[in-house]
Design an enzyme around this catalytic site. Structure first.
Site, mmCIF file in Angstrom:
data_model
loop_
_atom_site.group_PDB
_atom_site.id
_atom_site.type_symbol
_atom_site.label_atom_id
_atom_site.label_comp_id
_atom_site.label_asym_id
_atom_site.label_seq_id
_atom_site.Cartn_x
_atom_site.Cartn_y
_atom_site.Cartn_z
ATOM 1 N N GLU A 131 43.516 46.175 38.243
ATOM 2 C CA GLU A 131 42.807 44.955 37.813
ATOM 3 C C GLU A 131 41.789 45.302 36.731
ATOM 4 O O GLU A 131 41.711 46.428 36.275
ATOM 5 C CB GLU A 131 42.112 44.294 39.014
ATOM 6 C CG GLU A 131 41.065 45.177 39.662
ATOM 7 C CD GLU A 131 40.431 44.553 40.892
ATOM 8 O OE1 GLU A 131 40.844 43.462 41.328
ATOM 9 O OE2 GLU A 131 39.494 45.179 41.421
ATOM 10 N N ASP A 178 30.937 43.414 37.750
ATOM 11 C CA ASP A 178 31.932 43.002 36.754
ATOM 12 C C ASP A 178 31.331 42.702 35.377
ATOM 13 O O ASP A 178 31.557 41.619 34.809
ATOM 14 C CB ASP A 178 32.667 41.728 37.246
ATOM 15 C CG ASP A 178 33.238 41.882 38.644
ATOM 16 O OD1 ASP A 178 33.683 42.985 38.980
ATOM 17 O OD2 ASP A 178 33.240 40.879 39.392
HETATM 18 O O1 FUB Z 1 34.132 40.756 41.766
HETATM 19 C C1 FUB Z 1 35.323 40.322 42.366
HETATM 20 C C2 FUB Z 1 36.466 41.189 41.946
HETATM 21 O O2 FUB Z 1 36.207 42.540 42.298
HETATM 22 C C3 FUB Z 1 36.711 41.235 40.466
HETATM 23 O O3 FUB Z 1 37.432 40.145 39.986
HETATM 24 C C4 FUB Z 1 37.445 42.526 40.348
HETATM 25 O O4 FUB Z 1 37.571 43.004 39.050
HETATM 26 C C5 FUB Z 1 36.632 43.413 41.254
HETATM 27 O O5 FUB Z 1 35.506 43.930 40.619
#
Ligand code: FUB
Length: 312
Positions: free
Chosen positions: A196, A31
């Site tokens: 997301e 991320d």
């Molecule tokens: O790293 C945890 C979660 O997985 C993140 O919040 C999302 O964007 C995905 O990468």
């Protein structure tokens, strides 16, 4: 030497020079939010644990470079240990500078977004509110799944925004203090297949909202307004071997870069494991032990973004 030969040599040279991925090899990271402060490029990732079999992250490190080759790990910049109101899931953060201070936005417990402040881009950050800035139960928030992935943006007129959410992009206009907002939540329209990992940047006066689609690719849309509505434009990065992906786009020293993650380090550390793409890999730790990468990003003349070619 012909023009074609010269182009081929330059391309080969740039691939060799950029053969940097994953650029953090001593720990698992994911991320990546990349930011430029004071001529230095900083990366704010999540920290996947060495033995992770779930997204059980606990703290955030900061990395920096001035040449895109040598990276410094500045250690833990913020940790769940510093919070009294949350104790799990230190997921994808972001950081932005305003009036000489650095504001670190972070999701916890897959439902709350906090803000922490420091005088330094590498922390240690402090929580000024002792509560979330916004959470999944806040009036106006729409989120049927996790309330995560804050991404900050300051427009040329000085207005700061925070984007976040899963399945629906929620946005707020931050007040000058960067730790409060006017109480209104905006729901952004015009994304295609939004899942997301929202990211906002501006290029030649156009607002680019990029994100991970439910299909697993990184996609983008554009608008003439930071709150939309947006028009879908296309895919920037194909699906990686990490289940999730999460990116940022940044200009540094005249070049544009996209940061993202994959599971290449895990596979390198576990040659006995067969590489699989996506989530169809039940029981394997690879989606939870990710590593951050970057590659150059190019625009076409008309402002559309070319697909990023991941280098190994
Ligand atoms: O790293 C945890 C979660 O997985 C993140 O919040 C999302 O964007 C995905 O990468």
């Amino acid at each position: 030497m012909t023009k074609i030969q010269l182009t081929f040599i330059l391309l080969l040279f740039s691939i060799i020079c950029l053969a940097q991925n994953p650029f953090v090899q001593h720990m698992y990271t994911a991320d990546p939010s990349a930011r430029v402060f004071n001529d230095t490029l900083y990366v704010y990732p999540s920290h996947d644990e060495d033995d992770a079999v779930k997204f059980t992250m606990k703290d955030w490190h900061v990395f920096s470079t001035t040449n895109m080759k040598d990276w410094t790990d500045h250690g833990v910049a913020f940790s769940l240990d510093s919070l009294r109101w949350a104790s799990t899931r230190a997921w994808a953060p972001d950081c932005i500078k305003r009036n000489g201070k650095y504001y670190f936005y972070y999701p916890v417990e897959a439902s709350k977004i906090g803000v922490a402040i420091s005088d330094s881009p590498t922390g240690y950050f402090k929580d000024p509110l002792n509560k979330p800035l916004i959470d999944i139960n806040t009036e106006g928030v729409v989120c049927n799944r996790d309330f995560i992935d804050p991404a900050a943006f300051i427009d040329d007129d000085g207005q700061a925004y925070l984007y976040m959410g899963q399945l629906v992009v929620n946005a707020i206009k931050l007040n000058e203090d960067m730790t409060s907002y006017d109480g209104k939540v905006y729901l952004l329209e015009g994304t295609d297949d939004f899942f997301e990992a929202v990211w906002m940047h501006k290029y030649k006066g156009v607002y680019y909202l990029s994100y991970v689609g439910e299909s697993g690719e990184i996609k983008y849309c554009t608008s003439d307004n930071p709150l939309g509505p947006f028009e879908y434009k296309g895919v920037i990065l194909e699906k990686m071997n990490s289940g999730t992906n999460h990116h940022s786009i940044v200009e540094y020293k005249g070049e544009w870069y996209m940061f993202y993650h994959n599971s290449d380090l895990y596979y390198k550390n576990h040659p006995e494991v067969e590489e699989k793409f996506g989530w169809g890999h039940k029981g394997s730790p690879h989606p939870f032990r990710r590593s951050i990468c970057f590659d150059k990003l190019y625009y076409n003349e008309d402002g559309t973004i070319q697909k990023v070619i991941p280098t190994k």
